[in-house]
Each structure stands twice: as C-alpha cells, then as structure tokens.
Design a protein around this motif. Structure first.
Motif, PDB file in Angstrom:
ATOM      1  N   GLY A  61       0.821  -1.207   0.000  1.00  0.00           N
ATOM      2  CA  GLY A  61       0.000   0.000   0.000  1.00  0.00           C
ATOM      3  C   GLY A  61       0.850   1.250   0.000  1.00  0.00           C
ATOM      4  N   CYS A  62       0.777   2.027  -1.094  1.00  0.00           N
ATOM      5  CA  CYS A  62       1.424   3.344  -1.127  1.00  0.00           C
ATOM      6  C   CYS A  62       0.783   4.159  -2.242  1.00  0.00           C
ATOM      7  N   ASP A  63       0.436   5.413  -1.941  1.00  0.00           N
ATOM      8  CA  ASP A  63      -0.114   6.282  -2.983  1.00  0.00           C
ATOM      9  C   ASP A  63       0.729   7.535  -3.152  1.00  0.00           C
ATOM     10  N   VAL A  64       2.006   7.453  -2.747  1.00  0.00           N
ATOM     11  CA  VAL A  64       2.883   8.629  -2.849  1.00  0.00           C
ATOM     12  C   VAL A  64       3.315   8.831  -4.312  1.00  0.00           C
ATOM     13  N   GLY A  65       3.543   7.736  -5.015  1.00  0.00           N
ATOM     14  CA  GLY A  65       3.707   7.805  -6.477  1.00  0.00           C
ATOM     15  C   GLY A  65       5.037   8.324  -6.986  1.00  0.00           C
ATOM     16  N   CYS A  66       6.150   8.014  -6.307  1.00  0.00           N
ATOM     17  CA  CYS A  66       7.471   8.425  -6.823  1.00  0.00           C
ATOM     18  C   CYS A  66       7.715   7.722  -8.167  1.00  0.00           C
ATOM     19  N   HIS A  67       8.078   8.488  -9.206  1.00  0.00           N
ATOM     20  CA  HIS A  67       8.187   7.869 -10.539  1.00  0.00           C
ATOM     21  C   HIS A  67       9.355   6.884 -10.599  1.00  0.00           C
ATOM     22  N   TRP A  68      10.367   7.068  -9.729  1.00  0.00           N
ATOM     23  CA  TRP A  68      11.542   6.195  -9.746  1.00  0.00           C
ATOM     24  C   TRP A  68      11.428   5.045  -8.732  1.00  0.00           C
ATOM     25  N   CYS A  69      10.258   4.903  -8.108  1.00  0.00           N
ATOM     26  CA  CYS A  69      10.077   3.891  -7.047  1.00  0.00           C
ATOM     27  C   CYS A  69      10.546   2.512  -7.518  1.00  0.00           C
ATOM     28  N   ASP A  70      11.334   1.828  -6.682  1.00  0.00           N
ATOM     29  CA  ASP A  70      11.829   0.502  -7.076  1.00  0.00           C
ATOM     30  C   ASP A  70      10.983  -0.630  -6.478  1.00  0.00           C
ATOM     31  N   VAL A  71       9.880  -0.292  -5.820  1.00  0.00           N
ATOM     32  CA  VAL A  71       8.965  -1.328  -5.316  1.00  0.00           C
ATOM     33  C   VAL A  71       7.519  -0.995  -5.706  1.00  0.00           C
ATOM     34  N   LYS A  72       7.334  -0.740  -6.992  1.00  0.00           N
ATOM     35  CA  LYS A  72       5.992  -0.361  -7.459  1.00  0.00           C
ATOM     36  C   LYS A  72       4.973  -1.480  -7.220  1.00  0.00           C
ATOM     37  N   GLU A  73       5.468  -2.729  -7.134  1.00  0.00           N
ATOM     38  CA  GLU A  73       4.575  -3.867  -6.837  1.00  0.00           C
ATOM     39  C   GLU A  73       3.919  -3.692  -5.469  1.00  0.00           C
ATOM     40  N   SER A  74       4.476  -2.837  -4.641  1.00  0.00           N
ATOM     41  CA  SER A  74       3.915  -2.660  -3.284  1.00  0.00           C
ATOM     42  C   SER A  74       2.688  -1.744  -3.295  1.00  0.00           C
ATOM     43  N   TRP A  75       2.482  -0.978  -4.361  1.00  0.00           N
ATOM     44  CA  TRP A  75       1.514   0.119  -4.309  1.00  0.00           C
ATOM     45  C   TRP A  75       0.085  -0.345  -4.020  1.00  0.00           C
ATOM     46  N   THR A  82       8.870  -1.490   6.596  1.00  0.00           N
ATOM     47  CA  THR A  82       8.999  -0.643   5.417  1.00  0.00           C
ATOM     48  C   THR A  82       7.818  -0.891   4.500  1.00  0.00           C
ATOM     49  N   GLY A  83       7.878  -0.328   3.296  1.00  0.00           N
ATOM     50  CA  GLY A  83       6.738  -0.520   2.392  1.00  0.00           C
ATOM     51  C   GLY A  83       7.184  -0.413   0.953  1.00  0.00           C
ATOM     52  N   GLY A  84       6.226   0.052   0.139  1.00  0.00           N
ATOM     53  CA  GLY A  84       4.983   0.696   0.510  1.00  0.00           C
ATOM     54  C   GLY A  84       5.166   1.854   1.497  1.00  0.00           C
ATOM     55  N   THR A 111       9.790   5.523   6.446  1.00  0.00           N
ATOM     56  CA  THR A 111       8.511   6.127   6.037  1.00  0.00           C
ATOM     57  C   THR A 111       8.716   7.443   5.303  1.00  0.00           C
ATOM     58  N   SER A 112       7.760   7.748   4.423  1.00  0.00           N
ATOM     59  CA  SER A 112       7.729   9.062   3.787  1.00  0.00           C
ATOM     60  C   SER A 112       7.123  10.102   4.730  1.00  0.00           C
ATOM     61  N   GLY A 113       6.467   9.641   5.776  1.00  0.00           N
ATOM     62  CA  GLY A 113       5.845  10.557   6.738  1.00  0.00           C
ATOM     63  C   GLY A 113       4.555  11.192   6.241  1.00  0.00           C
TER      64      GLY A 113
HETATM   65  S1  SF4 Z   1       7.040   2.979  -1.785  1.00  0.00           S
HETATM   66 FE1  SF4 Z   1       8.400   4.702  -1.202  1.00  0.00          FE
HETATM   67  S2  SF4 Z   1       9.563   5.176  -3.073  1.00  0.00           S
HETATM   68 FE2  SF4 Z   1       7.779   3.922  -3.679  1.00  0.00          FE
HETATM   69  S3  SF4 Z   1       6.182   5.425  -4.231  1.00  0.00           S
HETATM   70 FE3  SF4 Z   1       5.882   4.889  -2.060  1.00  0.00          FE
HETATM   71  S4  SF4 Z   1       7.055   6.477  -0.960  1.00  0.00           S
HETATM   72 FE4  SF4 Z   1       7.761   6.537  -3.085  1.00  0.00          FE
END
Ligand code: SF4
Length: 209
Positions: free
Chosen positions: A42-56, A83-85, A110-112
């Motif tokens: 689970g993550c909706d922060v959406g960093c374009h370079w994220c290396d764990v997009k499978e977590s979103w 961690t995450g996500g 965390t991204s906080g």
């Molecule tokens: S998991 Fe981390 S790096 Fe990836 S989109 Fe979320 S905040 Fe950004």
C-alpha cells in the motif's frame, strides 16, 4: 474481503504483507546491521523512480495476522525494520506493541505522509516531493534520508532539513537508476556541507535483498 477482515485491517491487527525477510540493512545509519524486514503493501505517494511499485496496490498482498509476522521475525532476528509501501497508511500500534513486548528493536522507513502510529526505536523519515510529510514527524525523526534523483533534489533536501529536529542525522542517497551520475555530485556536496552524510544502497551493490 469480509467485514471482519476490513475491521481487523483498519485496527492494524492484520496487515497486507508483501514480503518479509532477514538481511542486512543497506542504507542510512544502521547500514550493515542484521535486521528482519517487513514490507507492508500500500502506497499512494507515487514516486516515478520507485523501485517497489509492486507494493503500491495493497489488495495484491495477503492480509496477514500480526502474530504471524512476529513469529517469523522471532526465529531469526532482534531488530525489525518496517517498510513498504508506506507503512503509515496502516495503524502500526498493534504490530509494534507486539514486537516491543518480545523485546525487538523496531525501526520504520517512512515518507511521513500519513499520521505516525506505533512505538519506534528508530524513525527514518524519507520525505517525497509529491506528498510531503505531516508536520509532527519532523520532531521525532531520528534520521532524515533524502533520495537524490537530480540536482534540484538538493534544494528540497535543505528545505526538509530546516524542518527537521536538530538531533536528526542527515543523509543524502543517490537514487539507484541515477547513481553513476549523482554519487560524485553527492560526494562533493557532502564535503562542502559536512552536516550531511552519504548513504548508498549497499544491499544493491552486495546483491542481497
Ligand atoms: S514505496 Fe516509497 S519510493 Fe515507492 S512510491 Fe511509495 S514512498 Fe515513493
């Protein structure tokens, strides 16, 4: 998903577990330290370079009772890194209480961007431009880690450092796909601005998870 599962997820008694594994912390202050990593989906922060997009997408990851996560960690480790996500999308209180009851050191990455929940021995705050941290976490972060994808991220790094408590350790870390370009720049920057330290993703150089 049943109503019961939904309620347990909301309360943090079960969590969407993407993966958990024992390895060495690769980044930041605890680099080289053995730790059990728990990656929550689970993550909706959406960093374009994220290396764990499978977590979103949290729905892709099995809703796992926190007792199972703690049992797995207990077999091998004394420190757990959550961690995450973005783990703070979930209520971290039940999992961290259970871990603390079993005498684990409990760290978070965390991204906080979501309210802080849980009991932590170490908070690594890694702010992202597209969804900034909520104010209270700047006061309690132990380490500020800025991922540097381009030069402009250094301005963002300084802005974020201004907001962070003065005891927090400051790290600049080249984004992996740009590391050849950014690492020399960060070495120079840290020598000019020694309040910062360089963090590199040592686990990727070592080819460990
Ligand atoms: S998991 Fe981390 S790096 Fe990836 S989109 Fe979320 S905040 Fe950004």
């Amino acid at each position: 998903m049943t109503n019961e599962t939904q309620i347990a997820l909301e309360e943090g008694r079960i969590l969407p577990l993407m993966e958990d594994f024992y390895t060495l912390q690769g980044e930041g202050f605890y680099t080289g330290t053995a730790a059990y990593f728990v990656r929550i989906g689970g993550c909706d922060v959406g960093c374009h370079w994220c290396d764990v997009k499978e977590s979103w997408n949290a729905a892709l990851h099995p809703a796992t009772p926190i007792e199972i996560i703690v049992e797995n960690a207990k077999k091998v480790a004394k420190t757990v890194v959550i961690t995450g996500g973005e783990p703070l999308q979930w209520n971290m209180k039940p999992l961290t209480e259970l871990l603390k009851n079993q005498a684990f050191k409990v760290h978070i990455e965390t991204s906080g961007a979501y309210p802080l929940s849980g009991i932590w021995d170490w908070i690594c705050l890694s702010p992202k431009k597209n969804k900034l941290p909520l104010e209270p976490i700047y006061e309690v972060a132990n380490e500020l880690k800025i991922i540097v994808h381009n030069k402009h991220d250094l301005i963002f790094a300084e802005e974020q450092a201004q907001k962070t408590n003065p005891n927090a350790l400051l790290y600049l870390q080249p984004e992996w796909s740009k590391q050849a370009e950014m690492t020399p720049l960060l070495i120079d920057y840290v020598m000019q601005n020694p309040q910062w330290k360089l963090s590199i993703q040592t686990h990727k150089y070592l080819n460990i998870p």
